[in-house]
Design a protein around this motif. Sequence first.
Motif, PDB file in Angstrom:
ATOM      1  N   PHE A 112     -45.616  64.684  71.665  1.00  0.00           N
ATOM      2  CA  PHE A 112     -45.837  63.440  71.512  1.00  0.00           C
ATOM      3  C   PHE A 112     -47.042  63.256  72.468  1.00  0.00           C
ATOM      4  N   THR A 130     -46.587  60.396  67.845  1.00  0.00           N
ATOM      5  CA  THR A 130     -45.466  61.475  67.782  1.00  0.00           C
ATOM      6  C   THR A 130     -46.037  62.687  66.616  1.00  0.00           C
ATOM      7  N   ASN A 175     -42.369  63.227  62.505  1.00  0.00           N
ATOM      8  CA  ASN A 175     -41.579  62.586  63.355  1.00  0.00           C
ATOM      9  C   ASN A 175     -41.959  60.794  63.153  1.00  0.00           C
ATOM     10  N   ASP A 194     -38.893  57.785  69.490  1.00  0.00           N
ATOM     11  CA  ASP A 194     -39.549  58.283  70.533  1.00  0.00           C
ATOM     12  C   ASP A 194     -38.927  59.480  71.257  1.00  0.00           C
TER      13      ASP A 194
END
Lengths: 344, 496
Positions: free
Chosen positions: A262, A300, A304, A308
């Motif tokens: 991320f 992300t 995904n 998170d």
Amino acid sequence: MNLQFFGGRLGLDATYYHRITKDQIFTLPVDPSTGYNTMVTNFGKVRNTGFELVLNTTPVKTKNFQWNLDFNVARNWNTVLELPDGLDGGKSIIEGFSTSADAVYAYAEVGKPMGEFYTNLPQYTEDGKIIVGADGQPIIGADIEDTGKNMQCKWTGGISTSLSAYGVTLSATLDARLGGYMFSRTKNLMEFTGNGVVTTYNGRNPFVVPNSVVEVGADAEGNPIYEENTTPIFLVDGSYQNYFDGTGAGQGGEFFLINRSFAKLRNISLTWDLPKKWMQAMRFEGIAITAYVNNVATFTAKDNYYIDPENTSYAGDGDLAAQFGELYSNPTSRQYGLNVNIKF
Amino acid sequence: MKKYISILFSVLVLGLTGCKDYLDINYDPNSPAEENLTSEMILPAAEMNIAATYAYTLHILGAYNAQYYAQQFGTPNYVKYSQFEVSAENGSGAYRQLFQRALSNLNTVIKKADADNETAVKLQATVLRAFAFQLLVDAFGELPYSEAFDPENLAPKYDNGQDIYEGLIKELDAAIAGLKAGDMVVTSFIFPDKSVDEWVSFAYAEKLKLLSRLSSVKDVSAEIQAIINEDKLPANDIEIAGCWSDANGQANPFYSEERATWGRVTHNVIANLALVGTLQTDAYTDPRLAAWILPNGDGKFQGSISGTNLSTVEDKYASTAAWCELKLNYNTPVIFISRAEIDFFLAEFYARKSDATNAAYAYADAIAASFASAGVSGAAAHVAQFPYDQSKWQEVIGLEKWKALAGINGFEGYTEARRLDQPAFGTVKASDMYAGSGALDLTKYEPGKLYTPFQVFNQVGDNKLLERFAYPEISTSRNSNAPAFPGYLEPIFWGK
């Protein structure tokens, strides 16, 4: 190593490390046929090697204006060297999650980074076609296999910057993590309930699993003979749910492993330090007013759209188990705020 | 000054000595210390652990796979079981309960009994241990036995089922032979009156159960004849009865989960078409049916089909009131081994020896015992309706045993259905009776036959029973010596 140039306007801090951790105390899940379900033991040996670089710069600096720009980057290599005594096979479970149809486990395995993911996987023919049963559903193997995916990330890094002029400071922080996978129960549940985006495949109309074959018998040497599969998956009779949840959309438990990479714009803030001359009248040392936004945006990996990746709410025991993934965690929220700092 | 020094010194000494016991973190002060444990404390707990696993966890798994039960209209819980799927996760609960609780406790009892030379207590624990291990073999086929219960060995090897069976028979023989006259048993839920003779009879019944399954793959007729000659088999059902009360944690474990107000709100389990359609035909209704299941909303007996919860059906069957729930009470006994099972095993023994006369007697006794257990009359009429036939002994004994076990234990019913291949699969499948929507046509069912569920687990397929549960993930994920799974259609050793 710490280097400073141009009167402190350019600084470099570099660290290299090579650390071996021995005999960490760990609650090891064991086969209940030993008479026990878990055993508190010393966890062998783990090696961490890596470097961290921090670069601090001040590209612009005048009497009333300053711009700071800082970078940091780190890379870690993690390797399991030894496992607890009494385990054959060089592999030890750290944590796992299983539903009725699939199971995902993270193992410590000698020679690999901590947290190698194993799961039940679909079966393929030699020419790469997925094997389905007479009901048209992919056949998921009963034994768990190595996915080649690991829970350790490779790179971490960040950028932070601040602009100040006439007592007003605007600053922002962004950080990123690259590599590694995690188990997502949220994704798992969304395929079960049918509100995952992938479950809208083919407009929820009946479909035949693409590129699939079904075993129809065996040849003289006992090798299976396959034919193209023509049995569709339907929404109404529950086989649609079986496909997405039970067979992990034909990927087995690997379907519920998501990329944990991320980049996150963690914070933006605007601070105004009230002028000193106003202070004297009010008899304060200083007043600062800050408006901020935390958790501004999270980017992300493209597969995904579930969670998170910092949400590692997994309720396992110990730090290791907590990295396994997330269990029904709530979405993270963005926060807005206003601070007033008064110094006497 | 001297005074202060001596006070200081004594504080130090007290402090140091006091800490020794106090800081020993290897003992949990909230659990009884090992030296204070008695067999009387542990053995009844092990009995209850086995009762809960056998009469609830395994019972549910077995009863869906033996087509005694089907899934209630619109409810989700056990649809997979009714599709003949028992995954690595589904079997893990039973594996853990039996190993970590029941068997682990029984091992402690056996160790203490050996140390204190209590031969009757050792017999008690050995019988229960054999019973529990046999359940594990019947569910999973292979599992740790010879290397189990060694905390130094975290990767115990799996033994094959036949070796485990033979090991258990040896353990029972040794415990029976080692029994000293005058030794006392401890109190328990199964035999609250502390009778050594009753425990001996349980030991023989358990040995007969092990040997009878072995008889499918090897000649054990001499060993079974020796049990008959001893004449110590129990006259009644071996069960936990009389201790249950209608309160959380004190009721029949299946009732607690399925029916009690403190348990699940959803009633999941209804009678299967195979059970109702076999026991109730136009010509004859088995009186035991009314003892085992409740009539539906119309006051009739109606069984549902495996492999679906019929959530998309569109006729009078689209209602929970169309189906029959079980007759189940807080005080329904948990039967470990019934007298009917013993007589069926004896009938099988005589049948294998081609002794048709004794086989027919034992067969009639078995049916009478099953009727008596159910509290109904009409056994003689039932035997007349379904007489013994030596020329197809496996079919008649197998089918009648499947019927009788419906009221005793679903897992044992499933085990014997796999071993004796009875009831056999007919030609009609659930998908011939139901298209996935619209109406149901249940009149097509062939009495006395199993049928392929509406949706069937794709690693089982048509006209087959699930032959075994997947190896429990709680073992395979943790034990590096767990073997590769041989497949859901690989029979347990007694079914080969």
